[in-house]
Design a protein around this motif. Structure first.
Motif, short mmCIF file in Angstrom:
data_model
loop_
_atom_site.label_atom_id
_atom_site.label_comp_id
_atom_site.label_asym_id
_atom_site.label_seq_id
_atom_site.Cartn_x
_atom_site.Cartn_y
_atom_site.Cartn_z
N GLU A 41 -5.90 -8.32 -45.11
CA GLU A 41 -6.90 -9.37 -45.27
C GLU A 41 -8.17 -8.86 -45.91
O GLU A 41 -8.78 -9.55 -46.74
CB GLU A 41 -7.23 -10.00 -43.91
N SER A 42 -8.59 -7.66 -45.53
CA SER A 42 -9.81 -7.12 -46.11
C SER A 42 -9.86 -5.61 -45.93
O SER A 42 -9.26 -5.05 -45.00
CB SER A 42 -11.06 -7.75 -45.48
N LEU A 96 -8.43 -5.53 -61.00
CA LEU A 96 -9.43 -5.73 -59.95
C LEU A 96 -9.99 -7.13 -59.96
O LEU A 96 -10.06 -7.81 -58.94
CB LEU A 96 -10.55 -4.70 -60.12
N ASN A 97 -10.42 -7.60 -61.14
CA ASN A 97 -11.05 -8.91 -61.23
C ASN A 97 -10.07 -10.05 -60.97
O ASN A 97 -10.45 -11.08 -60.41
CB ASN A 97 -11.70 -9.09 -62.61
N GLN A 98 -8.82 -9.86 -61.37
CA GLN A 98 -7.84 -10.93 -61.22
C GLN A 98 -7.33 -11.03 -59.79
O GLN A 98 -7.16 -12.13 -59.26
CB GLN A 98 -6.67 -10.70 -62.17
N ASP A 99 -7.05 -9.90 -59.15
CA ASP A 99 -6.36 -9.91 -57.87
C ASP A 99 -7.26 -9.74 -56.65
O ASP A 99 -6.87 -10.09 -55.55
CB ASP A 99 -5.30 -8.80 -57.84
N PHE A 100 -8.46 -9.17 -56.85
CA PHE A 100 -9.32 -8.85 -55.71
C PHE A 100 -10.76 -9.24 -55.98
O PHE A 100 -11.22 -9.26 -57.13
CB PHE A 100 -9.26 -7.36 -55.39
N GLU A 101 -11.45 -9.53 -54.90
CA GLU A 101 -12.89 -9.78 -54.97
C GLU A 101 -13.61 -8.64 -54.25
O GLU A 101 -13.27 -8.30 -53.12
CB GLU A 101 -13.23 -11.11 -54.30
N VAL A 102 -14.58 -8.03 -54.92
CA VAL A 102 -15.39 -6.98 -54.33
C VAL A 102 -16.78 -7.55 -54.07
O VAL A 102 -17.42 -8.07 -54.99
CB VAL A 102 -15.49 -5.74 -55.24
N LEU A 127 -19.36 -2.37 -48.51
CA LEU A 127 -18.68 -3.06 -49.60
C LEU A 127 -17.34 -3.54 -49.06
O LEU A 127 -16.67 -2.83 -48.32
CB LEU A 127 -18.44 -2.13 -50.78
N THR A 128 -16.95 -4.76 -49.45
CA THR A 128 -15.71 -5.33 -48.94
C THR A 128 -14.80 -5.75 -50.09
O THR A 128 -15.25 -6.40 -51.04
CB THR A 128 -15.99 -6.56 -48.05
N VAL A 129 -13.52 -5.35 -50.00
CA VAL A 129 -12.50 -5.74 -50.98
C VAL A 129 -11.58 -6.75 -50.31
O VAL A 129 -11.01 -6.48 -49.25
CB VAL A 129 -11.69 -4.51 -51.44
N THR A 130 -11.43 -7.93 -50.94
CA THR A 130 -10.63 -9.02 -50.37
C THR A 130 -9.63 -9.50 -51.41
O THR A 130 -10.00 -9.75 -52.56
CB THR A 130 -11.52 -10.20 -49.95
N PRO A 131 -8.34 -9.62 -51.04
CA PRO A 131 -7.35 -10.13 -52.01
C PRO A 131 -7.56 -11.62 -52.27
O PRO A 131 -7.87 -12.38 -51.35
CB PRO A 131 -6.02 -9.86 -51.31
N ARG A 132 -7.39 -12.02 -53.51
CA ARG A 132 -7.51 -13.44 -53.85
C ARG A 132 -6.27 -14.23 -53.44
O ARG A 132 -6.35 -15.42 -53.16
CB ARG A 132 -7.75 -13.60 -55.35
N SER A 133 -5.11 -13.56 -53.41
CA SER A 133 -3.87 -14.23 -53.03
C SER A 133 -3.62 -14.07 -51.54
O SER A 133 -3.82 -12.99 -50.98
CB SER A 133 -2.70 -13.64 -53.81
N PRO A 134 -3.16 -15.13 -50.86
CA PRO A 134 -2.83 -15.01 -49.43
C PRO A 134 -1.56 -14.22 -49.19
O PRO A 134 -1.30 -13.77 -48.08
CB PRO A 134 -2.65 -16.47 -48.99
#
Length: 213
Positions: free
Chosen positions: A154-155, A124-130, A142-149
């Motif tokens: 997208e969200s 979770l912490n490495q790949d996504f931002e909550v 609450l929004t989950v966003t990937p760190r990698s393009p």
């Protein structure tokens, strides 16, 4: 049907969670509490898919049952007329109007979607931002966003009211949005395991994607 399956995987993924993540932020802690406290879920739903200009493309309704670990039923009413069932190992996608069933492994279905994170198969912490999404339309988000393009979405946003999940919105890589509204909730109801048994109806074609796996 692709959008329905995608969002279904996201919503049911908490059923596979065993433990909370070591979340640092308040948003992550709040999301993990919801995921771990929800052992079963039952609700009616309305699902709408919008294009990148937010014009509706498709609307469907039905009933969803979820029970951890990894069991769920998404039962779509006509004219969508399809059913998605998982027993925790396999997922059956039954297109009733064309009399066809596709079966695949649940882990293959989750893939690298946000469901994989919520299922505990990604970091979770490495790949996504909550993050906290604030309050809109009388819902707390609450929004989950990937760190990698390099991802297929997208969200992912979850809207709560009084700790009830009322809406989920996912924006995919093409800018299309899938929105699901829930009503007639039951959190942690008794759901018999037989609800997640699936038998291929007579006269229905079976596409088995589990062979050799």
């Amino acid at each position: 049907m692709v959008h329905g399956l995608k969002i279904s995987m996201v919503l049911v993924a908490w059923c596979m969670c065993a433990n909370a993540y070591a979340a640092a932020s308040h948003a992550e802690q709040r999301l993990n509490k919801f995921l771990n406290d929800t052992r079963a879920f039952e609700a009616s739903f309305e699902q709408v898919v919008y294009d990148d200009r937010f014009q509706p493309l498709d609307t469907s309704r039905g009933r969803v049952l979820i029970k951890r670990p990894g069991r769920f039923v998404w039962d779509y009413e006509p004219p969508a007329d399809r059913k998605i069932v998982s027993n925790g190992t396999n997922v059956w996608i039954h297109d009733i109007d064309i009399q066809q069933v596709t079966v695949q492994r649940l882990t293959d279905t989750l893939g690298t979607s946000p469901a994989a994170v919520l299922a505990g198969s990604a970091d979770l912490n490495q790949d996504f931002e909550v993050s906290e999404g604030g309050t809109q339309n009388d819902l707390e988000w609450l929004t989950v966003t990937p760190r990698s393009p390099d991802n297929n979405f997208e969200s992912l946003s979850l809207g709560f009211k009084a700790d009830k999940l009322l809406r989920v919105e996912m924006v995919d890589a093409l800018g299309q949005t899938t929105r699901i509204d829930f009503s007639d909730h039951a959190v942690n109801p008794h759901i018999d395991d037989s609800e997640f048994d699936f038998v291929v109806p007579n006269g229905t074609d079976l596409i088995d994607q589990t062979v050799g796996k």
